[in-house]
Design a protein around this motif. Structure first.
Motif, PDB file in Angstrom:
ATOM      1  N   GLN A 114       0.729  -1.185   0.142  1.00  7.57           N
ATOM      2  CA  GLN A 114      -0.089  -0.108   0.041  1.00  7.57           C
ATOM      3  C   GLN A 114       0.670   1.209   0.004  1.00  7.57           C
ATOM      4  OE1 GLN A 114      -3.407  -0.871   0.109  1.00  7.57           O
ATOM      5  NE2 GLN A 114      -2.611  -2.913   0.321  1.00  7.57           N
ATOM      6  N   GLU A 115       0.610   2.143  -1.036  1.00 11.40           N
ATOM      7  CA  GLU A 115       1.362   3.709  -0.942  1.00 11.40           C
ATOM      8  C   GLU A 115       0.107   4.599  -0.887  1.00 11.40           C
ATOM      9  OE1 GLU A 115       3.868   3.859  -4.206  1.00 11.40           O
ATOM     10  OE2 GLU A 115       5.634   2.279  -3.499  1.00 11.40           O
ATOM     11  N   PHE A 116       0.424   5.745  -0.216  1.00  8.04           N
ATOM     12  CA  PHE A 116      -0.515   6.794  -0.152  1.00  8.04           C
ATOM     13  C   PHE A 116       0.365   8.145  -0.449  1.00  8.04           C
ATOM     14  CE2 PHE A 116      -1.983   3.586   2.584  1.00  8.04           C
ATOM     15  CZ  PHE A 116      -3.406   3.817   2.778  1.00  8.04           C
ATOM     16  N   THR A 135      -1.527   2.104  -5.016  1.00 12.55           N
ATOM     17  CA  THR A 135      -1.224   3.597  -4.998  1.00 12.55           C
ATOM     18  C   THR A 135      -2.457   4.279  -4.760  1.00 12.55           C
ATOM     19  OG1 THR A 135       0.773   3.106  -6.229  1.00 12.55           O
ATOM     20  CG2 THR A 135       0.171   5.364  -5.615  1.00 12.55           C
ATOM     21  N   ALA A 160      -7.613   8.650   4.768  1.00  8.46           N
ATOM     22  CA  ALA A 160      -6.517   7.985   4.178  1.00  8.46           C
ATOM     23  C   ALA A 160      -5.713   7.873   5.374  1.00  8.46           C
ATOM     24  CB  ALA A 160      -5.800   8.717   3.110  1.00  8.46           C
ATOM     25  N   THR A 161      -5.373   8.913   6.236  1.00  3.86           N
ATOM     26  CA  THR A 161      -4.692   8.680   7.420  1.00  3.86           C
ATOM     27  C   THR A 161      -5.011   7.550   8.236  1.00  3.86           C
ATOM     28  OG1 THR A 161      -4.144  11.148   7.381  1.00  3.86           O
ATOM     29  CG2 THR A 161      -3.640   9.965   9.360  1.00  3.86           C
ATOM     30  N   GLN A 197      -4.398   4.215   6.512  1.00  3.94           N
ATOM     31  CA  GLN A 197      -2.705   3.978   6.493  1.00  3.94           C
ATOM     32  C   GLN A 197      -2.282   3.449   7.969  1.00  3.94           C
ATOM     33  OE1 GLN A 197      -0.204   6.903   6.181  1.00  3.94           O
ATOM     34  NE2 GLN A 197       1.455   5.804   4.990  1.00  3.94           N
ATOM     35  N   TYR A 198      -3.030   4.066   9.125  1.00  7.63           N
ATOM     36  CA  TYR A 198      -2.653   3.637  10.240  1.00  7.63           C
ATOM     37  C   TYR A 198      -3.207   2.174  10.406  1.00  7.63           C
ATOM     38  CZ  TYR A 198      -2.641   3.732  15.468  1.00  7.63           C
ATOM     39  OH  TYR A 198      -2.448   3.258  16.759  1.00  7.63           O
ATOM     40  N   ASP A 234      -0.868  -0.210   8.472  1.00 10.84           N
ATOM     41  CA  ASP A 234       0.725  -0.280   9.263  1.00 10.84           C
ATOM     42  C   ASP A 234       0.368  -1.392  10.384  1.00 10.84           C
ATOM     43  OD1 ASP A 234       1.572   1.045   7.159  1.00 10.84           O
ATOM     44  OD2 ASP A 234       1.491   3.048   8.390  1.00 10.84           O
ATOM     45  N   ILE A 270      -0.583  11.729   7.470  1.00 12.89           N
ATOM     46  CA  ILE A 270       0.299  11.416   6.291  1.00 12.89           C
ATOM     47  C   ILE A 270       1.556  12.088   5.924  1.00 12.89           C
ATOM     48  CG2 ILE A 270       0.247  10.455   3.978  1.00 12.89           C
ATOM     49  CD1 ILE A 270      -2.362   9.743   4.137  1.00 12.89           C
TER      50      ILE A 270
END
Length: 588
Positions: free
Chosen positions: A271-273, A406, A417-418, A421-422, A425, A467
């Motif tokens: 995963q990429e942001f 992406t 998105a933040t 992503q959290y 991770d 992010i």
């Protein structure tokens, strides 16, 4: 705006409206059905499952050597009897997880009881929400037909009722259909449901959250009246309120089979942001990614949040001579099939290079198994919720392959998105992720803190990291030089009729899209300035309070009265008395 309300203005307003929320909204912490306790010696190969030899031959011919987690759980469980809910992430082999046990039981009972196939009377009914998904399930079923010797028919809106009725007029074992089309055949007498013994509802979350609930409930009511009642299998990649309502009302003994990766992105997908810089252009960022993918010969699937955005991305790629095809609900089914065939590099594209880029809406995010493998999924428009993000990620890294996801993150998408992503991770499930960035606290953990539903100090102190560590407001700058028009307080100086003069068709739509992006940029800049002013006011108030000079606080009613008083003090008395102008008693 400073132009008359013409058709061009209405088109621009459509571009300015936010993209509709697509897909299902997940309810955090839903628990549907009773958990199924699997035996300790779970099978690790198809041979250990005890499937009939003809099915084993079909699996070997199809190249299946080892079952996935949900397959090893579901096959022995469904064969043992009972109603089940299969919960597993996308790309984990759910279609074969329910086809293998029901076909095994069909052939086993056929051998034991000696009955034969009958015209118009299927034993197995599989329901799916879309035409593409029904055809995909039917193709998997037909790959087993040659060895297992059963007959499957697909019923959807792609072909006429009469043509499908002719297929069901002969002996039939399985019908794969959309709910509405199956009810039409049942009302016309083309199919009889009295012999149905197994009912499978695939993509149950989509069924009950996108308008299919009434048809499914009606079919389920018809089948449950017969004796003995049918064995029901629900299949879902997410848990939703619609599925829970059905389970509570009509399936009280439902058992839940849940894979370990449920509500989590596929393990093989990285995963990429990528945060859009202030004043940046998503189309430019997308083109850079696509150029790099073309150099590495990757297959790319670009997701957009609306039809307009999808068309704009397709036109931009076509203008740059990139090999691209489109896939959305506004296309006829024949055009969608052609796009899929071209994207897969089939023989129909022998006269040209097979396009390696597909631009699609969320229509392509659920249930579809793309031919070949997709190396890169790009979220051009960030999804509106975490569940849609899960479904999009499931288009790559399927069946143990590797992939890349992406996401282009704009200012409005940064919170969600933040949070996503959290969660990615930390290895947390995404069904409880919201735009606020918080995870719903389990009731058991809250009870330990002495207060049901309360948040502890540790959870309050745990903040979801941003992010981008760069300050947002200070870096937002307004560039008054635009490609197509200048903006003065948000109003275009150049009339639309002059900008659109001599442009028709795709050029006109593309220009309107660019103008809409300019207006959105101005709105973001204006919002950032307002945030900066509010921040300065708060800092000044804090300094005043620290110095013992706290400003007086007014209630909303008092504040409104203060504003009216100031306005009256500035204006002449005659302006507030009567209807006349200054001087009183006028006609106007």
């Amino acid at each position: 705006m400073a132009c008359r309300p013409t058709v061009d203005r209405l088109l621009l307003q459509q571009h300015l409206q936010p993209a509709p929320r697509l897909g299902v909204a997940c309810s955090a912490g839903l628990q549907i059905g009773k958990p199924y306790t699997a035996p300790a010696d779970r099978p690790v190969s198809f041979e250990e499952m005890g499937l009939i030899p003809t099915l084993m031959d079909a699996l070997r011919a199809a190249g299946f050597s080892k079952p996935t987690e949900i397959q090893s759980m579901s096959v022995p469980a469904i064969v043992s009897g009972g109603d089940f809910l299969l919960c597993s992430q996308t790309g984990s082999g759910k279609t074969m997880a329910y086809l293998l046990p029901v076909v095994h039981m069909l052939k086993q009972r056929e051998q034991e009881e000696g009955y034969m196939r009958r015209a118009k009377r299927p034993k197995i009914v599989v329901l799916a929400p879309t035409k593409e998904l029904t055809e995909q399930i039917a193709s998997v079923a037909k790959s087993l037909c040659h060895h297992a010797k059963f007959r499957a028919v697909c019923c959807n809106a792609n072909t006429g009722l009469s043509q499908q009725a002719q297929k069901m007029a002969g002996p039939v074992d399985m019908v794969v259909a959309t709910p509405q089309r199956l009810l039409q055949h049942q009302a016309a007498g083309n199919v009889a449901l009295g012999d149905v013994q197994w009912l499978v509802i695939d993509e149950a979350d989509t069924m009950f959250d996108q308008g299919f609930g009434e048809d499914v409930t009606k079919l389920l009511g018809i089948l449950q009246k017969k004796q003995p009642p049918v064995q029901v299998v629900l299949v879902s990649a997410t848990m939703t309120k619609g599925v829970k309502r059905l389970a509570d009302a009509q399936l009280p003994n439902l058992l839940r089979l849940e894979a370990s990766g449920f509500h989590k992105p596929t393990a093989g997908a990285r995963q990429e942001f990528r945060v859009l810089p202030p004043g940046g252009d998503k189309l430019t960022m997308l083109l850079e990614l696509l150029q790099a993918d073309l150099a590495k010969r990757r297959k790319v699937l670009v997701f957009c949040g609306s039809l307009d955005s999808c068309r704009a991305v397709e036109h931009t790629c076509a203008d740059r001579d990139l090999p691209v095809v489109c896939y959305h609900g506004d296309m006829p089914i024949a055009a969608r099939k052609e796009s899929m065939a071209l994207f897969a590099g089939s023989a129909s594209a022998a006269d040209a290079d097979a396009p390696s880029i597909m631009v699609a809406t969320d229509l392509a995010a659920r249930g579809l198994d793309f031919p070949g493998s997709i190396d890169h999924v790009i979220n051009f428009d960030f999804p509106s919720n975490a569940i849609d993000y899960l479904h999009r990620c499931g288009r790559t890294a399927r069946a143990g392959a590797k992939g890349l996801v992406t996401s282009l993150v704009g200012p409005r998408d940064r919170r969600l998105a933040t949070a996503i992503q959290y969660a990615v991770d930390k290895g947390l499930p995404l069904d409880q992720v919201t735009a606020s960035g918080a995870q719903a606290q389990p009731a058991a953990a809250a009870a330990k803190q002495g207060r049901p539903g309360a948040r502890g100090k540790e959870q309050q102190q745990q903040r979801v990291p941003n992010i981008s560590s760069r300050p947002e407001v200070q870096q937002v700058k307004w560039n008054p030089e635009h490609k197509f028009l200048h903006l003065r307080n948000g109003e275009p100086i150049v009339p639309f009729k002059d900008l659109l003069k001599g442009k028709t068709g795709d050029e006109r739509k593309k220009l309107l899209y660019e103008i809409a992006m300019d207006v959105k940029e101005w709105r973001r800049w204006r919002h950032a300035k307002a945030v900066a002013r509010a921040s300065k006011r708060r800092e000044k108030t804090g300094r005043d309070m620290a110095a013992g000079k706290a400003p007086p606080r007014y209630e909303p009613e008092e504040r409104w009265q203060q504003k009216i008083k100031k306005k009256r003090d500035r204006a002449a008395p005659s302006e507030w008395q009567g209807r006349g102008r200054r001087g009183g008693g006028g006609k106007y």
